[in-house]
Write a protein that holds these residues in place. Structure first.
Motif, PDB file in Angstrom:
ATOM      1  N   VAL A  51       0.832  -1.198   0.196  1.00 55.13           N
ATOM      2  CA  VAL A  51      -0.148   0.061   0.025  1.00 55.13           C
ATOM      3  C   VAL A  51       0.782   1.220  -0.034  1.00 55.13           C
ATOM      4  O   VAL A  51       0.593   2.142  -0.563  1.00 55.13           O
ATOM      5  CB  VAL A  51      -0.930   0.094   1.167  1.00 55.13           C
ATOM      6  N   HIS A  55       0.955   3.986  -3.360  1.00 61.70           N
ATOM      7  CA  HIS A  55       0.434   5.183  -2.995  1.00 61.70           C
ATOM      8  C   HIS A  55       1.179   6.129  -3.146  1.00 61.70           C
ATOM      9  O   HIS A  55       1.117   7.440  -3.582  1.00 61.70           O
ATOM     10  CB  HIS A  55      -0.122   5.249  -1.431  1.00 61.70           C
ATOM     11  N   VAL A 197      -5.496   3.736   1.087  1.00 57.56           N
ATOM     12  CA  VAL A 197      -6.246   2.719   0.573  1.00 57.56           C
ATOM     13  C   VAL A 197      -7.278   3.221  -0.175  1.00 57.56           C
ATOM     14  O   VAL A 197      -7.653   2.933  -1.102  1.00 57.56           O
ATOM     15  CB  VAL A 197      -6.659   1.574   1.479  1.00 57.56           C
ATOM     16  N   LEU A 210      -1.819  -5.258  -5.580  1.00 59.01           N
ATOM     17  CA  LEU A 210      -1.510  -5.318  -4.269  1.00 59.01           C
ATOM     18  C   LEU A 210      -0.831  -6.423  -3.783  1.00 59.01           C
ATOM     19  O   LEU A 210      -1.448  -7.647  -3.923  1.00 59.01           O
ATOM     20  CB  LEU A 210      -2.765  -5.063  -3.311  1.00 59.01           C
ATOM     21  N   THR A 232      -5.841  -5.353   5.462  1.00 58.67           N
ATOM     22  CA  THR A 232      -6.028  -4.643   4.498  1.00 58.67           C
ATOM     23  C   THR A 232      -7.270  -4.879   3.703  1.00 58.67           C
ATOM     24  O   THR A 232      -7.720  -4.120   2.977  1.00 58.67           O
ATOM     25  CB  THR A 232      -4.710  -5.162   3.593  1.00 58.67           C
TER      26      THR A 232
END
Length: 311
Positions: A51, A55, A197, A210, A232
């Motif tokens: 993540v 990101h 997320v 992911l 997650t």
């Protein structure tokens, strides 16, 4: 510059406990290769499929133009950290599978994936040393070795700045691994994991890529049942994502939490707090109770003055 930064990084670690106060002697080799520091800087990221890294790449594309020095054009994908960390279990097939998952992300963003290999984790160390002290330094070390000229090295931040948990990759420490040639940037700490997320939920290619699971089971990127996978999945659910190819259904049965996440869970419980409001809105009161129990257990440990750091 780097040597002084290493001494300061050790001072941070010593202040957290578990390290001797006296810094080790750092040897510097003289006569290394000369580098033209006036060359244009390139931007390189550490990317595993998690993540934080995805990101970081998403935000980089939003913030910078292709002509900007900080526009990430290359990413280091490392064998020997989460994959291949044991001499007896190289996990080469799993490494190839994980790399293939990132290729659509690379193609979509114009990114070149650079494969790296290291045996840093094969060296003997105390239990928890990797997660609690070493991984930020290890990422920086691979970056220094992999890049020849001046560069920015982006490392995705783990915790929000409001919860600066003393772990191996830390906003106050990672930058200390910079040199006159390589500038290490701990990026994204102003975002909570749930915020990350939520932003990734609008990028289908990233959702399909992911990979957060530490267990490396067979040909699956994620087992779907360990603490990190379960967390997650709930973060995806809280972000409005009902199902993904990476995990399947986002909703997790309470029974899985009771089996996979015994108490105490450590500082990972900090991230459960953000999940409670959106899960309550969905009427998932039983799941909320499980998360609240872990949060309370962690807070009790902190109140007792225990130095506790999860992995």
């Amino acid at each position: 510059m780097l040597m002084e930064g290493l001494r300061t990084a050790h001072a941070w670690w010593a202040s957290w406990g578990g390290m001797p106060p006296q810094a080790p002697v750092i040897e510097s080799l003289s006569g290394g290769r000369a580098v033209d520091l006036t060359m244009p800087r390139r931007a390189v990221a550490c990317l595993s499929g998690g993540v934080d890294g995805l990101h970081m790449l998403l935000r980089n594309r939003q913030l910078y133009r292709p002509s900007d020095p900080a526009y990430i054009r290359e990413a280091l994908f490392v064998h020997g950290f989460d994959i291949g960390k044991r001499v007896s279990k190289p996990e080469n097939a799993h490494f190839r599978m994980a790399l293939a998952l990132l290729e659509p992300v690379a193609a979509e963003t114009g990114l070149r994936l650079i494969q790296c290999r290291t045996n840093l984790r094969h060296l003997p160390s105390k239990l928890g040393f990797w997660a609690n002290r070493h991984n930020g330094a290890a990422l920086a070390a691979v970056g220094h070795a992999a890049m020849l000229g001046p560069a920015f090295l982006f490392i995705g931040g783990t915790y929000h700045v409001s919860d600066p948990v003393p772990v191996g990759s830390h906003p106050a420490v990672d930058g200390l691994f910079s040199s006159q040639r390589v500038t290490v940037i701990h990026d994204g700490s102003r975002f909570s994991r749930l915020e990350k997320v939520r932003e990734l939920s609008r990028w289908p290619t990233a959702l399909a890529a992911l990979r957060v699971c530490p267990d490396n089971i067979g040909d699956r990127a994620n087992c779907g049942q360990c603490e990190k996978c379960l967390r997650t999945r709930l973060e995806l659910l809280a972000a409005g994502v009902e199902e993904t190819t990476a995990f399947g259904p986002s909703l997790t049965p309470v029974e899985l939490w009771n089996e996979a996440v015994p108490q105490p869970i450590g500082d990972r419980a900090i991230r459960y707090q953000d999940l409670l409001p959106p899960l309550r809105e969905r009427g998932l009161s039983a799941l909320c109770r499980v998360l609240e129990e872990r949060i309370i257990a962690y807070e009790e440990r902190v109140a007792e003055g225990a130095r506790w750091s999860g992995t």
